[in-house]
Write an enzyme that holds these catalytic residues in place. Structure first.
Site, PDB file in Angstrom:
ATOM      1  N   ILE A  79       1.703  -4.971   8.262  1.00 12.90           N
ATOM      2  CA  ILE A  79       3.130  -4.678   8.419  1.00 12.90           C
ATOM      3  C   ILE A  79       3.366  -3.183   8.198  1.00 12.90           C
ATOM      4  O   ILE A  79       3.033  -2.645   7.137  1.00 12.90           O
ATOM      5  CB  ILE A  79       3.974  -5.487   7.414  1.00 12.90           C
ATOM      6  CG1 ILE A  79       3.717  -6.985   7.597  1.00 12.90           C
ATOM      7  CG2 ILE A  79       5.461  -5.186   7.590  1.00 12.90           C
ATOM      8  CD1 ILE A  79       4.283  -7.842   6.482  1.00 12.90           C
ATOM      9  N   GLY A  93       1.697   4.217   4.104  1.00 11.27           N
ATOM     10  CA  GLY A  93       2.584   3.307   3.379  1.00 11.27           C
ATOM     11  C   GLY A  93       2.870   2.042   4.149  1.00 11.27           C
ATOM     12  O   GLY A  93       3.486   2.078   5.200  1.00 11.27           O
ATOM     13  N   SER A  94       2.465   0.908   3.658  1.00 13.27           N
ATOM     14  CA  SER A  94       2.559  -0.318   4.439  1.00 13.27           C
ATOM     15  C   SER A  94       2.310  -1.532   3.546  1.00 13.27           C
ATOM     16  O   SER A  94       2.257  -1.424   2.331  1.00 13.27           O
ATOM     17  CB  SER A  94       1.549  -0.271   5.590  1.00 13.27           C
ATOM     18  OG  SER A  94       0.309   0.215   5.123  1.00 13.27           O
ATOM     19  N   ARG A  95       2.129  -2.691   4.183  1.00  9.34           N
ATOM     20  CA  ARG A  95       2.000  -3.931   3.423  1.00  9.34           C
ATOM     21  C   ARG A  95       1.170  -4.929   4.224  1.00  9.34           C
ATOM     22  O   ARG A  95       1.163  -4.918   5.456  1.00  9.34           O
ATOM     23  CB  ARG A  95       3.405  -4.476   3.163  1.00  9.34           C
ATOM     24  CG  ARG A  95       3.500  -5.922   2.733  1.00  9.34           C
ATOM     25  CD  ARG A  95       4.943  -6.246   2.418  1.00  9.34           C
ATOM     26  NE  ARG A  95       5.206  -7.672   2.381  1.00  9.34           N
ATOM     27  CZ  ARG A  95       6.336  -8.199   1.950  1.00  9.34           C
ATOM     28  NH1 ARG A  95       7.312  -7.425   1.518  1.00  9.34           N
ATOM     29  NH2 ARG A  95       6.495  -9.510   1.935  1.00  9.34           N
ATOM     30  N   MET A 129       0.848  -1.194   0.000  1.00  7.11           N
ATOM     31  CA  MET A 129       0.000   0.000   0.000  1.00  7.11           C
ATOM     32  C   MET A 129       0.880   1.238   0.000  1.00  7.11           C
ATOM     33  O   MET A 129       1.654   1.447   0.929  1.00  7.11           O
ATOM     34  CB  MET A 129      -0.897   0.013   1.237  1.00  7.11           C
ATOM     35  CG  MET A 129      -1.923  -1.091   1.259  1.00  7.11           C
ATOM     36  SD  MET A 129      -2.751  -1.196   2.871  1.00  7.11           S
ATOM     37  CE  MET A 129      -1.542  -2.171   3.778  1.00  7.11           C
TER      38      MET A 129
END
EC number: 4.1.1.65
Length: 220
Positions: free
Chosen positions: A158, A188-190, A100
């Protein structure tokens, strides 16, 4: 469309800070420079708009199907591979990872309907979200949902290099619905999803997903 519950406070705070900065700049720095004042105002509006859009929660028809695994987040598919999942399953699983960016919707949703059988939060590092070690070394949560057919699906929120806070609304033993909001990751991530090896993957590297809508896999 609506704003995420945490967005209102940040939006108001950001708006007040930007307003104060513009007023101070006008009175003490740029009172004789109309071009600088206009440019600062435009930059402030762009920044404010980015903050608002980051916390948006769009209205969309959700995909509901017992045999399907739905994308838990908006983003881009960056990993599809068979790997060892050593925290909960202690064995081989099919991994699908969604990255993301700060421009994506950052609401996280339950990929299946069922019962939360496992939850754990880990403090950690803030490596860039696409780094291979971010799954095991970054700040993260691990959630396992047992679907109605008995299949267990594990997914991890995450944090990335910019995201510094993970929010979750689930706990062990809680029944959850597919597509229901389960958390949020800032800036901003995953998310990693771990599925049985016999699951049929419906996406490929580079595909863009919509949380609660895109079918990423079919369960056997």
């Amino acid at each position: 469309m609506r704003l995420h519950r945490e967005g209102f406070t940040i939006m108001i705070t950001t708006g007040l800070v930007l307003l104060a900065l513009n007023l101070l700049a006008y009175y003490y720095l740029f009172s004789d420079n109309s071009t600088a004042i206009v440019l600062l105002a435009i930059a402030s509006l762009i920044l404010f708009g980015l903050i608002v859009q980051f916390f948006r929660v769009p209205n969309r028809p959700l995909t509901i199907h017992e045999a399907q695994v739905i994308a838990p987040a908006d983003g881009t598919v960056v990993v599809i591979e068979e790997t060892d999942e050593d925290e909960y399953f202690k064995g081989r699983r099919r991994q699908i990872s969604i990255f993301m960016s700060p421009l994506n919707v950052h609401v996280n949703r339950n990929p299946v309907t069922g019962i939360v059988r496992y939850f754990k939060y880990y403090p950690g590092k803030y490596l860039v979200a696409w780094h291979p070690k971010s799954s095991t070394e970054n700040e993260r949560t691990t959630v396992v949902i047992q679907a109605k057919n008995g299949v267990e699906v594990l997914f991890r929120q995450i944090a990335g290099a910019v995201a510094r806070r993970i929010i979750w609304y689930v706990k062990e033993g809680q029944p959850v619905e597919q597509g229901q909001e389960m958390g949020f990751i800032k800036f901003g991530s995953r998310i990693d999803v771990f599925l049985p090896l016999d699951a049929e993957v419906n996406v490929k590297i580079g595909d863009r997903t919509k949380g609660g809508v895109t079918v990423i896999a079919e369960l056997k």
